[in-house]
Design an enzyme around this catalytic site. Structure first.
Site, mmCIF file in Angstrom:
data_model
loop_
_atom_site.group_PDB
_atom_site.id
_atom_site.type_symbol
_atom_site.label_atom_id
_atom_site.label_comp_id
_atom_site.label_asym_id
_atom_site.label_seq_id
_atom_site.Cartn_x
_atom_site.Cartn_y
_atom_site.Cartn_z
ATOM 1 C CG ASP A 35 -2.093 -0.896 1.040
ATOM 2 O OD1 ASP A 35 -2.124 -1.586 -0.007
ATOM 3 O OD2 ASP A 35 -2.974 -0.947 1.931
ATOM 4 C CG ASP A 39 -0.883 5.201 -0.343
ATOM 5 O OD1 ASP A 39 -1.769 4.991 -1.205
ATOM 6 O OD2 ASP A 39 -1.039 4.949 0.866
ATOM 7 C CB SER A 83 -29.270 7.626 -25.008
ATOM 8 O OG SER A 83 -29.205 6.863 -26.164
ATOM 9 C CE LYS A 117 -28.786 14.531 -21.994
ATOM 10 N NZ LYS A 117 -27.434 14.151 -21.630
ATOM 11 C CB CYS A 403 -6.437 2.337 -51.222
ATOM 12 S SG CYS A 403 -7.776 2.565 -52.411
ATOM 13 C CB CYS A 424 -12.628 4.760 -51.985
ATOM 14 S SG CYS A 424 -11.559 3.449 -52.590
#
Ligand code: IVH
Length: 675
Positions: A35, A39, A83, A117, A403, A424
């Site tokens: 620990d 820390d 959502s 919100k 490409c 493309c």
């Protein structure tokens, strides 16, 4: 290496070391350092951040204070936690209202409820006979995590509701946050209050949570039995009396003007509030209307988040590059000098397309104003011409894809004009498209493979580990083991997530393939048509494809554009080869008819003309939620044709008569629906 770079390197090293030890300690219960040493490491990170303010902006340190655990029990929500779709300006709100009115075929003013919100973490509380029996995080919206003990530590979340007429089953949806003032005390440990609230809620040890001053506002309901509320305002007022915490800024508003007024007022006072809000939610107040409106596959039709104005910043364009999307769309992107916009460091901004660059005459070296709205990629709003260097040159948009292949622009069928997007002309043969297709395949609404995000796909692609969809299922884990950032646990989790993804519903599979113009909704329609993967695979052969495509036009929602796109996709040999190998790895479930037991169970219905009491969309939604299907052309498959009083198409009615199909008029239609 500059001094700054070496500081960043040192900092990143410490953060990644800390993350590793967090995992050992919190997820695996197997700490590898004492620990005290842990820390020290934490303190070193915080000290570095204190000394060099730019480190905080990197946003890497998202949980040094205490690390969230992954060990919570997963529980399915009684009702999905959806959502919201977003609006950014008055035009978007006007559109929201008119869509609602169109759907309901309504001409009167509708009451909306306006609520801030809250930018926090959502959770849901389930009460049985007034007693809190379950508390879940949102999770993926369908399944959440059991964080009941942590939620119980929050003041003002009643464990036993005191009041009258409490429904036997009551699910209250809440948004949890840390007050701005309280956050100041925790500041050095977290990037923002939202992360702090999230981290705190996901502590395995609820005593740790109890020490953090979490607060909440209740904003909605999930399952309620019996349903005693009539309006959203009713609901919030009553639960406020029952001891829940509700937001004091909630108000009724009734039209676009009032919405605008409320929005700008709250925007002016929001910095004074003790919690972060990123917009206002507007909800249709009447719950009956809410239920008529229902949801699309991901959002309610009756609510919207009206975001506050995006944050803006000035920066300079270093370079303009092009990116290739999964459908071949070529998007120019400005790489800019890093700048903080609304607390996030931005180094890229989208330039949309060739036309946009020409219109705004955007050039390398220009000083520009950018804005960031929500999670979307920042945009360039304007160029400061007074700061343009004399020698600057117009940007010439490349004619070829990255490409090397040729590019083209579609001609829009209705306007007969050239599309603004250049594409493309290859598919999987273009490695840039192929890589993006893979990202789509593993994404949330497709195979939904946890741990295989965009960045991981990029990395695995570069290492040659994943080049085509079937490679996902042949991953060489021994190779991944040696990669930075991967441990036994994360590999195990990835392996499990990949395995889980093999069991997939037909509609998700169709969506995952990424055929242009086939989004989630269309994939659902197609899955109802094909029923199983064998039927779907008939698209591989050109003869059978032709016949199938002729039948697809019958499906409401599938039109010429979709059919041409499906044909194009399956005309390419490489697509079929890739798909065949992909399918072999999967266990694709048969399409299950849902809501079969409704009024229109197993019936095919078609509409022509307009109704007075409802829109075509609502009529369609009603048929579908009652087990029926809406067709787009008159054929023998039809059980009946419904003719609206206003302007039914003569040809359709005549064809139905010829085929001896039952025809129902508008008032009969209302009778069937008990309206
Ligand atoms: S209503 C079906 N109201 O925003 C309606 N959400 O993007 C769903 N949120 O998951 C949400 N304040 O975490 C609603 N007053 C409010 C809200 C709110 C914050 C969060 C909530 C939700 C997300 C939706």
């Amino acid at each position: 290496m500059s001094l700054k770079t070496s500081i960043i390197k040192e900092y990143e090293k410490k953060i990644s070391l800390l993350k590793k030890h967090n995992k050992y300690y919190f997820d695996e219960d197997n700490p590898k350092i004492s620990d005290a040493k842990y820390d020290v490491l934490k303190k070193e990170i915080i000290d570095l951040e204190g000394k060099h303010k730019f480190l905080k902006k990197l946003n890497l340190n998202q949980g040094v204070g205490f690390s969230p655990s992954n060990k919570f029990k997963k529980i399915k929500h009684l009702k999905p936690m959806l959502s919201l779709s977003n609006a950014f300006d008055k035009e978007d709100m006007k559109d929201f209202i008119s869509k609602i009115n169109n759907f309901l075929n309504n001409k009167k003013e509708i009451d909306f409820y306006s609520e801030p919100k809250i930018d926090g973490i959502s959770a849901t509380l389930v009460y049985q006979n007034g007693k809190l029996i379950r508390g879940l995080s949102r999770g993926d919206g369908t399944t959440g995590e059991d964080i009941l003990e942590n939620l119980k530590t929050i003041n003002k979340i009643p464990e036993k509701i005191k009041g009258n007429n409490i429904p036997n089953l009551l699910e209250v949806r809440v948004e949890i946050y840390i007050g701005k003032k309280d956050f100041k005390k925790l500041k050095e440990n977290f990037a923002n209050p939202r992360n702090a609230a999230g981290g705190s809620l996901r502590q395995k040890n609820s005593n740790v949570t109890a020490k953090i001053p979490l607060k909440y506002f209740a904003y909605g309901f999930g399952a309620v039995e019996p349903m005693i509320f009539k309006t959203q305002s009713d609901f919030l007022n009553i639960i406020d009396l029952w001891g829940f915490s509700t937001n004091p800024l909630i108000r009724k508003v009734k039209n676009l003007e009032e919405i605008e007024k409320r929005h700008s007022y709250i925007d002016t006072i929001r910095s004074k509030l003790d919690y972060d809000i990123d917009g206002l939610v507007f909800k249709v107040n009447d719950l009956k209307l809410q239920s008529r409106l229902g949801n699309t596959s991901s959002f309610p039709r009756w609510a919207i988040a009206y975001k506050f104005s995006a944050e803006k910043a000035v920066t300079k364009i270093k370079k303009i590059i092009i990116q290739v999307g999964r459908t071949g769309a070529i998007t120019p992107v400005a790489q800019v000098e890093p700048v903080t916009v609304g607390g996030v460091v931005v180094s890229n901004a989208t330039l949309h397309n060739e036309d946009e660059i020409i219109r705004k005459d955007i050039r390398v070296g220009d000083t520009i104003l950018i804005q960031r709205a929500g999670d979307v990629i920042p945009q360039v709003i304007s160029v400061n011409l007074s700061k343009r260097e004399k020698k600057s040159k117009r940007f010439i948009f490349p004619e070829k894809c990255l490409c090397g292949s040729k590019t083209f622009k579609d001609i829009n069928k209705t306007t007969n004009k050239e599309d603004s997007v250049r594409r493309c002309n290859k598919g999987y043969e273009c490695e840039f498209i192929a890589r993006e297709k893979l990202k789509h395949i593993v994404s949330k609404d497709a195979l939904n493979i946890d741990g295989l995000g965009k960045k991981v796909i990029d990395r695995f692609w570069e290492l040659g580990l994943i080049k085509k969809p079937s490679d996902i299922f042949n991953l060489k884990f021994e190779k991944i083991k040696n990669l930075e950032g991967w441990g036994e646990l994360s590999i195990n989790n990835l392996n499990k997530a990949i395995d889980k993804s093999k069991n997939i519903e037909l509609d998700r599979f169709i969506f995952s393939i990424g055929i242009r113009h086939i989004g989630q909704e269309n994939a659902k329609i197609l899955s109802g048509f094909f029923k199983n993967i064998n039927n779907f695979s008939q698209l591989f052969e050109s003869e059978s494809r032709k016949k199938i495509l002729e039948n697809l036009i019958e499906l409401d929602g599938i039109g010429e554009t979709q059919i041409v796109s499906i044909d194009n996709f399956f005309s390419k040999k490489i697509n079929i080869e890739i798909l065949k190998n992909f399918i072999q790895k999967l266990n694709i479930q048969e399409f299950k008819e849902i809501n079969k037991e409704g009024k229109f169970s197993n019936q095919n219905i078609m509409f022509t003309g307009a109704f007075e009491k409802m829109s075509r969309s609502e009529a369609k939604a009603l048929v579908e939620s009652n087990g029926g299907k809406v067709l787009g052309t008159v054929s023998k498959k039809l059980n009946f044709l419904v003719t609206g009083d206003s302007k039914p198409t003569k040809k359709k009615v005549e064809k139905a008569k010829k085929l001896n199909i039952k025809i129902i008029n508008e008032s009969d239609w209302y009778k069937i629906l008990n309206l």
